[in-house]
Design a protein around this motif. Structure first.
Motif, mmCIF file in Angstrom:
data_model
loop_
_atom_site.group_PDB
_atom_site.id
_atom_site.type_symbol
_atom_site.label_atom_id
_atom_site.label_comp_id
_atom_site.label_asym_id
_atom_site.label_seq_id
_atom_site.Cartn_x
_atom_site.Cartn_y
_atom_site.Cartn_z
ATOM 1 N N ASN A 133 0.795 -1.228 0.000
ATOM 2 C CA ASN A 133 0.000 0.000 0.000
ATOM 3 C C ASN A 133 0.829 1.280 0.000
ATOM 4 O O ASN A 133 0.538 2.213 0.732
ATOM 5 C CB ASN A 133 -0.942 -0.008 1.214
ATOM 6 C CG ASN A 133 -1.958 -1.117 1.110
ATOM 7 O OD1 ASN A 133 -2.602 -1.268 0.092
ATOM 8 N ND2 ASN A 133 -2.096 -1.905 2.156
ATOM 9 N N ASP A 134 1.869 1.331 -0.820
ATOM 10 C CA ASP A 134 2.654 2.555 -0.957
ATOM 11 C C ASP A 134 2.060 3.365 -2.104
ATOM 12 O O ASP A 134 2.162 2.973 -3.264
ATOM 13 C CB ASP A 134 4.119 2.224 -1.255
ATOM 14 C CG ASP A 134 4.798 1.521 -0.095
ATOM 15 O OD1 ASP A 134 5.041 2.181 0.920
ATOM 16 O OD2 ASP A 134 5.066 0.323 -0.211
ATOM 17 N N PHE A 135 1.404 4.462 -1.772
ATOM 18 C CA PHE A 135 0.774 5.267 -2.817
ATOM 19 C C PHE A 135 0.466 6.671 -2.295
ATOM 20 O O PHE A 135 0.607 6.959 -1.109
ATOM 21 C CB PHE A 135 -0.507 4.603 -3.336
ATOM 22 C CG PHE A 135 -1.526 4.268 -2.266
ATOM 23 C CD1 PHE A 135 -2.426 5.209 -1.804
ATOM 24 C CD2 PHE A 135 -1.582 2.982 -1.731
ATOM 25 C CE1 PHE A 135 -3.357 4.894 -0.828
ATOM 26 C CE2 PHE A 135 -2.516 2.651 -0.758
ATOM 27 C CZ PHE A 135 -3.408 3.616 -0.306
ATOM 28 N N MET A 136 0.029 7.530 -3.215
ATOM 29 C CA MET A 136 -0.433 8.865 -2.893
ATOM 30 C C MET A 136 -1.951 8.884 -2.966
ATOM 31 O O MET A 136 -2.543 8.214 -3.803
ATOM 32 C CB MET A 136 0.119 9.885 -3.890
ATOM 33 C CG MET A 136 1.624 10.105 -3.809
ATOM 34 S SD MET A 136 2.166 10.676 -2.188
ATOM 35 C CE MET A 136 1.109 12.105 -1.961
ATOM 36 N N VAL A 137 -2.575 9.650 -2.068
ATOM 37 C CA VAL A 137 -4.022 9.828 -2.099
ATOM 38 C C VAL A 137 -4.300 11.318 -2.319
ATOM 39 O O VAL A 137 -3.758 12.159 -1.592
ATOM 40 C CB VAL A 137 -4.691 9.385 -0.775
ATOM 41 C CG1 VAL A 137 -6.206 9.367 -0.927
ATOM 42 C CG2 VAL A 137 -4.180 8.027 -0.328
ATOM 43 N N SER A 138 -5.126 11.628 -3.307
ATOM 44 C CA SER A 138 -5.489 13.016 -3.604
ATOM 45 C C SER A 138 -6.943 13.261 -3.199
ATOM 46 O O SER A 138 -7.820 12.449 -3.505
ATOM 47 C CB SER A 138 -5.324 13.306 -5.097
ATOM 48 O OG SER A 138 -3.993 13.115 -5.500
ATOM 49 N N PHE A 139 -7.174 14.384 -2.512
ATOM 50 C CA PHE A 139 -8.518 14.770 -2.088
ATOM 51 C C PHE A 139 -8.818 16.185 -2.569
ATOM 52 O O PHE A 139 -7.918 17.030 -2.622
ATOM 53 C CB PHE A 139 -8.627 14.790 -0.552
ATOM 54 C CG PHE A 139 -8.462 13.475 0.130
ATOM 55 C CD1 PHE A 139 -9.519 12.581 0.234
ATOM 56 C CD2 PHE A 139 -7.232 13.132 0.694
ATOM 57 C CE1 PHE A 139 -9.364 11.368 0.908
ATOM 58 C CE2 PHE A 139 -7.065 11.921 1.363
ATOM 59 C CZ PHE A 139 -8.138 11.041 1.466
ATOM 60 N N SER A 140 -10.064 16.451 -2.875
ATOM 61 C CA SER A 140 -10.504 17.831 -3.067
ATOM 62 C C SER A 140 -11.052 18.310 -1.723
ATOM 63 O O SER A 140 -11.512 17.504 -0.910
ATOM 64 C CB SER A 140 -11.568 17.931 -4.154
ATOM 65 O OG SER A 140 -12.720 17.190 -3.796
ATOM 66 N N ILE A 141 -10.988 19.620 -1.491
ATOM 67 C CA ILE A 141 -11.436 20.212 -0.227
ATOM 68 C C ILE A 141 -12.643 21.109 -0.498
ATOM 69 O O ILE A 141 -12.580 22.003 -1.341
ATOM 70 C CB ILE A 141 -10.318 21.039 0.431
ATOM 71 C CG1 ILE A 141 -9.082 20.173 0.692
ATOM 72 C CG2 ILE A 141 -10.809 21.678 1.723
ATOM 73 C CD1 ILE A 141 -7.874 20.950 1.199
ATOM 74 N N SER A 142 -13.724 20.871 0.220
ATOM 75 C CA SER A 142 -14.912 21.706 0.081
ATOM 76 C C SER A 142 -14.618 23.123 0.567
ATOM 77 O O SER A 142 -14.077 23.311 1.661
ATOM 78 C CB SER A 142 -16.067 21.122 0.894
ATOM 79 O OG SER A 142 -17.134 22.056 0.996
ATOM 80 N N HIS A 143 -14.977 24.121 -0.233
ATOM 81 C CA HIS A 143 -14.728 25.509 0.170
ATOM 82 C C HIS A 143 -15.738 25.996 1.205
ATOM 83 O O HIS A 143 -15.535 27.037 1.819
ATOM 84 C CB HIS A 143 -14.730 26.435 -1.048
ATOM 85 C CG HIS A 143 -16.081 26.623 -1.662
ATOM 86 N ND1 HIS A 143 -16.629 25.719 -2.530
ATOM 87 C CD2 HIS A 143 -16.996 27.607 -1.507
ATOM 88 C CE1 HIS A 143 -17.831 26.134 -2.894
ATOM 89 N NE2 HIS A 143 -18.084 27.275 -2.292
ATOM 90 N N THR A 144 -16.801 25.219 1.409
ATOM 91 C CA THR A 144 -17.821 25.646 2.379
ATOM 92 C C THR A 144 -17.595 25.101 3.784
ATOM 93 O O THR A 144 -17.843 25.790 4.768
ATOM 94 C CB THR A 144 -19.226 25.232 1.908
ATOM 95 O OG1 THR A 144 -19.265 23.814 1.714
ATOM 96 C CG2 THR A 144 -19.586 25.936 0.616
ATOM 97 N N ASP A 145 -17.114 23.843 3.876
ATOM 98 C CA ASP A 145 -16.946 23.265 5.218
ATOM 99 C C ASP A 145 -15.617 22.549 5.438
ATOM 100 O O ASP A 145 -15.363 22.031 6.516
ATOM 101 C CB ASP A 145 -18.097 22.311 5.541
ATOM 102 C CG ASP A 145 -18.204 21.140 4.569
ATOM 103 O OD1 ASP A 145 -17.269 20.926 3.763
ATOM 104 O OD2 ASP A 145 -19.229 20.434 4.614
ATOM 105 N N GLY A 146 -14.755 22.522 4.415
ATOM 106 C CA GLY A 146 -13.432 21.922 4.572
ATOM 107 C C GLY A 146 -13.386 20.414 4.480
ATOM 108 O O GLY A 146 -12.320 19.811 4.609
ATOM 109 N N LYS A 147 -14.529 19.768 4.258
ATOM 110 C CA LYS A 147 -14.538 18.310 4.184
ATOM 111 C C LYS A 147 -13.807 17.821 2.934
ATOM 112 O O LYS A 147 -13.720 18.528 1.920
ATOM 113 C CB LYS A 147 -15.966 17.777 4.208
ATOM 114 C CG LYS A 147 -16.636 17.918 5.569
ATOM 115 C CD LYS A 147 -18.011 17.275 5.565
ATOM 116 C CE LYS A 147 -18.675 17.383 6.929
ATOM 117 N NZ LYS A 147 -20.023 16.774 6.924
ATOM 118 N N LEU A 148 -13.280 16.601 3.027
ATOM 119 C CA LEU A 148 -12.509 16.004 1.948
ATOM 120 C C LEU A 148 -13.361 15.075 1.105
ATOM 121 O O LEU A 148 -14.222 14.358 1.623
ATOM 122 C CB LEU A 148 -11.332 15.212 2.514
ATOM 123 C CG LEU A 148 -10.316 15.981 3.353
ATOM 124 C CD1 LEU A 148 -9.250 15.027 3.895
ATOM 125 C CD2 LEU A 148 -9.674 17.104 2.551
#
Length: 196
Positions: free
Chosen positions: A116-131
């Motif tokens: 499990n060596d990998f990168m994880v990319s998330f977007s961040i909500s501009h309204t509440d910061g959730k991923l």
């Protein structure tokens, strides 16, 4: 410059101290810590550019805690817990580090332990910061210990400790997506990347 935070992997908490910048004296806050889920193992903490949200990588729980930050009270409150691994994952996993872009639109997490060596990319909500999960991609080696965005934010650098290399991945600043393949540079046991 009013608080200091200590991630305590063994006690599953982040200790919060009030900092007197003039004397360097530390005083425990009340309450003195934010408590993670049992067995989560908080490892790395970073604040969103708006200073209202924070993100804590949990090494043992293979997750990221999204936290609201009350700077007046010195208190974190959990608003989301999101996994770094797929639901059907059965192998060992230990995320190590997290970075955010300057605009606070995207977050990247390095995840360790073969396979499990990998990168994880998330977007961040501009309204509440959730991923929201975007994708999992290569880290370019084994045991990604530390990651960093270069000052232009067009490149993500990964310090792969076990394979003795520094991987560099192109990044699209608009979409936040990382290239599937990167360049590799030999470097003995890289641990930390810092631009000054």
């Amino acid at each position: 410059n009013k608080y200091m935070f200590v991630n305590d992997l063994g006690l599953d908490c982040i200790h919060v101290y009030h900092l007197d910048a003039a004397t360097a004296k530390l005083t425990p806050q009340d309450p003195p810590e934010w408590k993670a889920e049992a067995g989560a193992g908080p490892r790395s903490l970073i604040f969103h550019p708006n200073k209202k949200w924070a993100y804590c990588v949990n090494e043992v729980g293979s997750s990221v805690s999204v936290l609201d930050w009350d700077a007046k009270k010195g208190v974190f409150t959990t608003k989301q817990l999101i996994s770094t691994v797929a639901a059907d994952n059965t192998g060992p996993s230990a995320p190590s580090d997290i970075v955010l872009d300057k605009a606070g639109k995207f977050a990247y997490v390095a995840n360790r332990l073969a396979p499990n060596d990998f990168m994880v990319s998330f977007s961040i909500s501009h309204t509440d910061g959730k991923l929201t999960l975007m994708e999992r991609t290569s880290c370019g080696g084994k045991t990604p210990r530390h990651i960093a965005l270069d000052p232009s934010e067009k490149w993500l650098l990964v310090a792969n400790q076990v394979t003795d290399n520094l991987s560099v991945f192109a990044r699209d600043p608009k979409t936040g997506k990382l290239a599937n393949e990167g360049k590799s540079f030999p470097l003995s046991r890289p641990q930390c990347i810092l631009f000054i």
